[in-house]
Design an enzyme around this catalytic site. Structure first.
Site, PDB file in Angstrom:
ATOM      1  N   LYS A  62      -2.563  -2.285   1.172  1.00 42.62           N
ATOM      2  CA  LYS A  62      -1.710  -2.985   0.196  1.00 42.62           C
ATOM      3  C   LYS A  62      -1.890  -4.494   0.328  1.00 42.62           C
ATOM      4  O   LYS A  62      -1.939  -5.216  -0.670  1.00 42.62           O
ATOM      5  CB  LYS A  62      -0.243  -2.573   0.384  1.00 42.62           C
ATOM      6  N   GLN A  82       7.568  -0.128   4.442  1.00 41.92           N
ATOM      7  CA  GLN A  82       6.683   1.027   4.479  1.00 41.92           C
ATOM      8  C   GLN A  82       7.444   2.268   4.945  1.00 41.92           C
ATOM      9  O   GLN A  82       8.079   2.261   5.991  1.00 41.92           O
ATOM     10  CB  GLN A  82       5.475   0.746   5.395  1.00 41.92           C
ATOM     11  N   ASP A 116       8.998  -1.943  -4.934  1.00 39.22           N
ATOM     12  CA  ASP A 116       8.553  -0.586  -4.629  1.00 39.22           C
ATOM     13  C   ASP A 116       9.549   0.442  -5.188  1.00 39.22           C
ATOM     14  O   ASP A 116       9.372   1.645  -5.021  1.00 39.22           O
ATOM     15  CB  ASP A 116       8.422  -0.435  -3.098  1.00 39.22           C
TER      16      ASP A 116
END
Ligand code: NAP
Length: 278
Positions: free
Chosen positions: A52, A96, A119
């Site tokens: 990412k 994450q 996200d």
């Protein structure tokens, strides 16, 4: 059967993102900034974060990296994320998933300011998805919708079966499919007659986390395999169902690339919105 090429769709999205990031930098004198938070050293998570960050750099997005030890407490993680939420130089925050088991992941996600939830993991973002209000999509569900859109899959009145109900994947993708007028069945580990349900679906979205779990579909169905298991294996038994599918995502090269593309796209959108609000 035709393959859905997620790499191509992701490239198209990222080309636009790169242009928008460049325009943002020209206008504001700084790059959009994504902060990635990693707790522990799970090898898959380390790889995802690295990937990412690399893609961010290529798209003209600055990335910050906050690496925390596995023994970090919920309170410490919430405090770190709160700091990023309040930091004017940060546009988007990525925690994450998954975090170590002793951490309350929901509490950590909720420390992300809604305007930086690129996200799409907060309750705020989920509600926006469910109510079709402006907001950030969960990255993987958002990527799945972009694949369906890119391949002109008609969702109106179609039966979509989503297998999996996690807060970051199964549930939000079901909401997004519903918003596009599909009739959605959400299956999970307690679902009776799962195989029968899947065999009546026009669109199958597999988000189970079990290798080769789906072995039979309705002829002509569109199959989206979000699963990513050890050894590059999806949740759909590709060899068993590919001949019956009208369209199918490969693993890898299907859903995965679009997840990152949507994350970066939403980071630039967050930066633009924040700069307009300032
Ligand atoms: P998760 O949180 O473990 O959720 C799995 C879901 O599958 C749960 O809702 C569970 O049901 C359901 N399930 C488990 N066993 C089942 C069974 N035997 N029959 C029916 N349903 C069953 O997983 P996740 O985070 O959503 O991820 C799912 C998959 O997507 C994984 O392979 C993951 O690696 C992949 N993934 C890919 C991306 C990407 O970018 N491509 C991103 C995220 C995740 P219950 O709720 O009843 O337990």
């Amino acid at each position: 059967m035709a393959l859905i090429n997620g790499t191509d769709v992701a490239r198209d999205i990222t080309e636009q993102t790169t242009k928008r990031a460049y325009e943002f930098e020209q206008r504001t004198g700084r790059k959009p900034c994504l902060a990635a938070v990693l707790v522990g050293e799970d090898p898959a998570s380390v790889t995802y974060v690295k990937m990412k960050r690399n893609r961010s750099a290529k798209a003209g997005i600055e990335s910050r990296f906050v690496q925390l030890p596995a023994e970090t407490t919920t309170e410490q993680l919430v405090a770190e994320i709160t700091k990023l939420s309040e930091d004017d130089g940060v546009d988007g925050i990525l925690l994450q998933h998954p975090v170590p088991g002793h951490i309350d992941e929901r509490a950590a996600f909720e420390a992300i300011a809604p305007g930086k939830d690129v996200d799409g993991v907060t309750m705020h973002s989920f509600a926006a998805m469910a109510f079709s209000e402006p907001g950030f999509h969960s990255a993987t569900p958002g990527g799945i919708m972009r694949l369906l859109e890119a391949y002109d899959v008609d969702l109106k009145g179609k039966h979509a079966a989503v297998i999996g109900r996690s807060p970051i994947l199964g549930k939000p993708v079901a909401m997004l499919l519903l918003a596009k007028d599909a009739t959605v069945t959400i299956c999970h580990s307690k679902t009776a007659n799962l195989d029968e349900i899947v065999r009546t679906a026009d669109i199958v979205v597999a988000a189970v986390g079990k290798p080769n779990f789906i072995t039979a579909i309705k002829p002509g169905a569109v199959v989206i395999d979000a699963g990513y298991n050890e050894g590059n294996v999806g949740d759909v038994d590709f060899d068993q169902v590919a001949d019956d599918a009208s369209l199918i995502t490969p693993v890898p090269g299907g859903v995965g690339p679009t997840t990152i593309a949507v994350l970066l796209e939403q980071t630039v959108s967050a930066a633009i919105r924040r700069s307009e609000d300032m």
